[in-house]
Design a protein around this motif. Structure first.
Motif, PDB file in Angstrom:
ATOM      1  N   THR A 224      -3.613  -8.728   0.601  1.00 34.05           N
ATOM      2  CA  THR A 224      -4.256  -7.777   1.515  1.00 34.05           C
ATOM      3  C   THR A 224      -5.627  -8.255   1.962  1.00 34.05           C
TER       4      THR A 224
ATOM      5  N   ARG B 173      -7.814   2.193   8.146  1.00 35.52           N
ATOM      6  CA  ARG B 173      -7.911   3.557   7.618  1.00 35.52           C
ATOM      7  C   ARG B 173      -8.970   4.365   8.370  1.00 35.52           C
TER       8      ARG B 173
ATOM      9  N   TRP C  13      -0.846  -1.582  -1.424  1.00 38.43           N
ATOM     10  CA  TRP C  13      -1.781  -2.529  -0.815  1.00 38.43           C
ATOM     11  C   TRP C  13      -2.570  -3.328  -1.860  1.00 38.43           C
TER      12      TRP C  13
ATOM     13  N   GLU D 252      -1.526   2.479   8.237  1.00 40.56           N
ATOM     14  CA  GLU D 252      -0.582   1.563   7.614  1.00 40.56           C
ATOM     15  C   GLU D 252      -0.185   0.408   8.528  1.00 40.56           C
TER      16      GLU D 252
ATOM     17  N   LEU E 243       2.228   4.722  12.760  1.00 38.63           N
ATOM     18  CA  LEU E 243       1.782   3.845  11.676  1.00 38.63           C
ATOM     19  C   LEU E 243       0.275   3.591  11.776  1.00 38.63           C
TER      20      LEU E 243
ATOM     21  N   SER F  50      -1.616   4.291  -2.278  1.00 40.23           N
ATOM     22  CA  SER F  50      -2.357   3.079  -1.920  1.00 40.23           C
ATOM     23  C   SER F  50      -2.004   1.884  -2.797  1.00 40.23           C
TER      24      SER F  50
END
Length: 271
Positions: free
Chosen positions: A8, A17, A94, A194, A189, A91
């Motif tokens: 990530t 986010r 991720w 996401e 999304l 979460s």
């Protein structure tokens, strides 16, 4: 010794986010919350010092106003042995080190404390993943990372044992959602936070021709009778307890006092 490759790009994840919070679509968080509350209701215990690990603190603070809410950073801001309940909320998929995240949650629990997690599982966005891959191979002859690789439920259940939690359980809920077009799904999304934050993602905009072809493939193979496309979201729920001597312990091998044949009411045959 080299560091493990990062899954990530956290800077991109936080940016995604923050953009999502302008007009959020958190219906999957709402579903996860309902499922987690059901599981808590089945535990005959009152929790007095909960903690929540999440990338969406506003939503989860409203649900658990008395909880300590911390971000899902690689090093969690949780005190050791301080909580009787830790929830990792939507979460964990991720995390660059999901086992490390769960270990930190276990360390934050008091003995016989309860761990709960909700995250996306491997069936999530399977239709979109296939359509994008086919379109990109067709148009460019190659593939680039576009959708987060998400673990299967059997592998996620194994993380609980690796992290040292007792009485581990993993179960799932598959949700099939319909959208007018694949582009409406992609817009949602983004509103979920996401969209692509993979460290290995291409750093340029996707060609319009790839997106258009992916939408055609998606529509052709994954639409219902009304022409709406279908999207699968798999929610996986993990539960476990921090070890304590009061918990049920497995019997030592060879300590059974009854033969299996007697329990089953059958005749034992020697080979």
């Amino acid at each position: 010794m080299t560091d493990a490759p990062r899954l990530t790009d956290r800077t991109a994840l936080l940016r995604n986010r923050a953009r999502a919070l302008r007009d959020p679509a958190l219906f999957l968080h709402e579903t996860a919350l309902e499922e987690l509350q059901d599981r808590l209701g089945m535990v005959n215990r009152s929790f007095t010092n909960p903690a929540i690990v999440t990338g969406f603190p506003d939503f989860w603070t409203k649900a658990f106003p008395d909880a300590t809410v911390v971000p899902d950073e690689e090093v969690l801001c949780l005190s050791e042995g301080a909580h009787d309940l830790v929830i990792h909320a939507m979460s964990l998929q991720w995390a660059n080190d999901p086992v490390g995240q769960i270990i930190q949650c276990r360390r934050a629990l008091k003995p016989d404390g309860f761990f709960l997690a909700a995250l996306f599982g491997g069936q999530t966005l399977s239709q979109l993943r296939t359509a994008l891959a086919e379109a990109e191979v067709e148009r460019t002859g190659g593939l680039s990372p576009r959708i987060l690789p998400m673990a299967e439920i059997r592998d996620l259940g194994g993380l609980l044992q690796r992290a040292g939690l007792s009485l581990p359980v993993a179960d799932n809920l598959a949700l099939n959602v319909s959208y007018q077009t694949p582009f409406h799904l992609m817009r949602d999304l983004r509103a979920m936070g996401e969209s692509n934050a993979l460290a290995g993602r291409a750093r340029h905009a996707t060609r319009p021709s790839i997106l258009t072809r992916a939408a055609e493939i998606y529509q052709a193979h994954h639409s219902d009778d009304s022409g709406r496309i279908l999207a699968t979201f798999e929610l996986v729920f993990l539960t476990g307890w921090s070890p304590d001597s009061s918990q049920p312990q497995p019997l030592r091998p060879g300590s059974a006092t009854n033969r299996l044949a007697e329990v089953l009411g059958t005749q034992e045959t020697k080979l």
